[in-house]
Motif scaffolding. Sequence first.
Motif, PDB file in Angstrom:
ATOM      1  N   ALA A 101     -22.120  -2.218  11.402  1.00  0.00           N
ATOM      2  CA  ALA A 101     -22.178  -1.005  12.223  1.00  0.00           C
ATOM      3  C   ALA A 101     -21.021  -0.066  11.894  1.00  0.00           C
ATOM      4  O   ALA A 101     -21.205   1.147  11.752  1.00  0.00           O
ATOM      5  CB  ALA A 101     -22.173  -1.365  13.704  1.00  0.00           C
ATOM      6  N   ARG A 102     -19.818  -0.615  11.737  1.00  0.00           N
ATOM      7  CA  ARG A 102     -18.657   0.214  11.397  1.00  0.00           C
ATOM      8  C   ARG A 102     -18.821   0.801   9.999  1.00  0.00           C
ATOM      9  O   ARG A 102     -18.524   1.962   9.771  1.00  0.00           O
ATOM     10  CB  ARG A 102     -17.379  -0.625  11.495  1.00  0.00           C
ATOM     11  N   ARG A 103     -19.313  -0.008   9.063  1.00  0.00           N
ATOM     12  CA  ARG A 103     -19.558   0.482   7.706  1.00  0.00           C
ATOM     13  C   ARG A 103     -20.522   1.661   7.727  1.00  0.00           C
ATOM     14  O   ARG A 103     -20.295   2.688   7.081  1.00  0.00           O
ATOM     15  CB  ARG A 103     -20.146  -0.634   6.839  1.00  0.00           C
ATOM     16  N   ASN A 104     -21.588   1.542   8.504  1.00  0.00           N
ATOM     17  CA  ASN A 104     -22.577   2.614   8.563  1.00  0.00           C
ATOM     18  C   ASN A 104     -21.999   3.877   9.190  1.00  0.00           C
ATOM     19  O   ASN A 104     -22.310   4.981   8.760  1.00  0.00           O
ATOM     20  CB  ASN A 104     -23.815   2.137   9.312  1.00  0.00           C
ATOM     21  N   ARG A 105     -21.155   3.714  10.194  1.00  0.00           N
ATOM     22  CA  ARG A 105     -20.500   4.880  10.802  1.00  0.00           C
ATOM     23  C   ARG A 105     -19.589   5.561   9.776  1.00  0.00           C
ATOM     24  O   ARG A 105     -19.603   6.784   9.637  1.00  0.00           O
ATOM     25  CB  ARG A 105     -19.707   4.474  12.045  1.00  0.00           C
ATOM     26  N   LEU A 106     -18.820   4.758   9.047  1.00  0.00           N
ATOM     27  CA  LEU A 106     -17.942   5.313   8.007  1.00  0.00           C
ATOM     28  C   LEU A 106     -18.754   5.991   6.904  1.00  0.00           C
ATOM     29  O   LEU A 106     -18.353   7.044   6.389  1.00  0.00           O
ATOM     30  CB  LEU A 106     -17.064   4.205   7.419  1.00  0.00           C
ATOM     31  N   LEU A 107     -19.893   5.404   6.557  1.00  0.00           N
ATOM     32  CA  LEU A 107     -20.784   6.025   5.561  1.00  0.00           C
ATOM     33  C   LEU A 107     -21.310   7.361   6.057  1.00  0.00           C
ATOM     34  O   LEU A 107     -21.374   8.335   5.294  1.00  0.00           O
ATOM     35  CB  LEU A 107     -21.975   5.114   5.266  1.00  0.00           C
ATOM     36  N   GLY A 108     -21.684   7.401   7.328  1.00  0.00           N
ATOM     37  CA  GLY A 108     -22.160   8.653   7.911  1.00  0.00           C
ATOM     38  C   GLY A 108     -21.088   9.730   7.872  1.00  0.00           C
ATOM     39  O   GLY A 108     -21.366  10.890   7.563  1.00  0.00           O
ATOM     40  N   GLN A 109     -19.859   9.341   8.159  1.00  0.00           N
ATOM     41  CA  GLN A 109     -18.749  10.301   8.110  1.00  0.00           C
ATOM     42  C   GLN A 109     -18.507  10.765   6.679  1.00  0.00           C
ATOM     43  O   GLN A 109     -18.271  11.953   6.437  1.00  0.00           O
ATOM     44  CB  GLN A 109     -17.488   9.670   8.703  1.00  0.00           C
ATOM     45  N   TRP A 110     -18.580   9.846   5.724  1.00  0.00           N
ATOM     46  CA  TRP A 110     -18.403  10.196   4.322  1.00  0.00           C
ATOM     47  C   TRP A 110     -19.479  11.191   3.875  1.00  0.00           C
ATOM     48  O   TRP A 110     -19.179  12.210   3.247  1.00  0.00           O
ATOM     49  CB  TRP A 110     -18.460   8.926   3.467  1.00  0.00           C
ATOM     50  N   ALA A 111     -20.729  10.889   4.211  1.00  0.00           N
ATOM     51  CA  ALA A 111     -21.831  11.770   3.810  1.00  0.00           C
ATOM     52  C   ALA A 111     -21.722  13.126   4.499  1.00  0.00           C
ATOM     53  O   ALA A 111     -22.019  14.164   3.886  1.00  0.00           O
ATOM     54  CB  ALA A 111     -23.174  11.119   4.139  1.00  0.00           C
ATOM     55  N   ALA A 112     -21.282  13.136   5.751  1.00  0.00           N
ATOM     56  CA  ALA A 112     -21.134  14.400   6.481  1.00  0.00           C
ATOM     57  C   ALA A 112     -20.110  15.301   5.800  1.00  0.00           C
ATOM     58  O   ALA A 112     -20.306  16.518   5.714  1.00  0.00           O
ATOM     59  CB  ALA A 112     -20.731  14.121   7.922  1.00  0.00           C
ATOM     60  N   VAL A 113     -19.040  14.714   5.307  1.00  0.00           N
ATOM     61  CA  VAL A 113     -18.040  15.500   4.568  1.00  0.00           C
ATOM     62  C   VAL A 113     -18.671  16.073   3.303  1.00  0.00           C
ATOM     63  O   VAL A 113     -18.471  17.245   2.966  1.00  0.00           O
ATOM     64  CB  VAL A 113     -16.801  14.639   4.225  1.00  0.00           C
ATOM     65  N   GLN A 114     -19.463  15.253   2.613  1.00  0.00           N
ATOM     66  CA  GLN A 114     -20.131  15.714   1.389  1.00  0.00           C
ATOM     67  C   GLN A 114     -21.060  16.887   1.678  1.00  0.00           C
ATOM     68  O   GLN A 114     -21.187  17.803   0.874  1.00  0.00           O
ATOM     69  CB  GLN A 114     -20.956  14.575   0.758  1.00  0.00           C
ATOM     70  N   MET A 115     -21.695  16.865   2.861  1.00  0.00           N
ATOM     71  CA  MET A 115     -22.645  17.910   3.234  1.00  0.00           C
ATOM     72  C   MET A 115     -21.984  19.092   3.939  1.00  0.00           C
ATOM     73  O   MET A 115     -22.649  20.079   4.237  1.00  0.00           O
ATOM     74  CB  MET A 115     -23.745  17.316   4.139  1.00  0.00           C
ATOM     75  N   GLY A 116     -20.698  18.982   4.233  1.00  0.00           N
ATOM     76  CA  GLY A 116     -19.985  20.078   4.878  1.00  0.00           C
ATOM     77  C   GLY A 116     -20.335  20.265   6.347  1.00  0.00           C
ATOM     78  O   GLY A 116     -20.354  21.395   6.841  1.00  0.00           O
ATOM     79  N   LEU A 117     -20.591  19.178   7.061  1.00  0.00           N
ATOM     80  CA  LEU A 117     -20.952  19.270   8.475  1.00  0.00           C
ATOM     81  C   LEU A 117     -19.713  19.501   9.341  1.00  0.00           C
ATOM     82  O   LEU A 117     -18.608  19.137   8.963  1.00  0.00           O
ATOM     83  CB  LEU A 117     -21.661  17.994   8.924  1.00  0.00           C
ATOM     84  N   THR A 118     -19.936  20.075  10.505  1.00  0.00           N
ATOM     85  CA  THR A 118     -18.857  20.291  11.469  1.00  0.00           C
ATOM     86  C   THR A 118     -18.476  18.949  12.104  1.00  0.00           C
ATOM     87  O   THR A 118     -19.237  17.977  12.008  1.00  0.00           O
ATOM     88  CB  THR A 118     -19.302  21.253  12.590  1.00  0.00           C
ATOM     89  N   PRO A 119     -17.332  18.874  12.790  1.00  0.00           N
ATOM     90  CA  PRO A 119     -16.957  17.612  13.451  1.00  0.00           C
ATOM     91  C   PRO A 119     -18.011  17.119  14.445  1.00  0.00           C
ATOM     92  O   PRO A 119     -18.268  15.914  14.522  1.00  0.00           O
ATOM     93  CB  PRO A 119     -15.648  17.957  14.166  1.00  0.00           C
ATOM     94  N   GLU A 120     -18.616  18.022  15.194  1.00  0.00           N
ATOM     95  CA  GLU A 120     -19.656  17.620  16.140  1.00  0.00           C
ATOM     96  C   GLU A 120     -20.879  17.092  15.395  1.00  0.00           C
ATOM     97  O   GLU A 120     -21.479  16.086  15.790  1.00  0.00           O
ATOM     98  CB  GLU A 120     -20.061  18.787  17.052  1.00  0.00           C
TER      99      GLU A 120
END
Length: 107
Positions: A27-46
């Motif tokens: 679960a933690r790995r997947n959350r970290l992956l989501g954060q990594w991908a969000a940075v790649q996509m340029g998403l806002t913090p929310e």
Amino acid sequence: MTMFDDRERAHEAQFAREEEMAFRITARRNRLLGQWAAVQMGLTPEETDSYAKAVVQADFEEAGDEDVVRKLFGDLTAAGVDTDDGTVRRALAEKAIEARRQLLQSE
């Protein structure tokens, strides 16, 4: 007979602890992956927080990691990020190590 019952209970308790830890690491790995991908996509913090939760939820679709890899790769590609399957899988492996480290340090 009590000694054998005690040993059996101890093994069952150990197994339960190991399974819980494996679930928490994933679960933690997947959350970290989501954060990594969000940075790649340029998403806002929310958006990043929401996306990380969506990646965690995606892991419940089927056994194994293919559902998470498929989601990340599809979302990154749809967002116009130049990536490939190998990049996503490397990130998955790196974040698994990081998740394990974080959980072991927190205990």
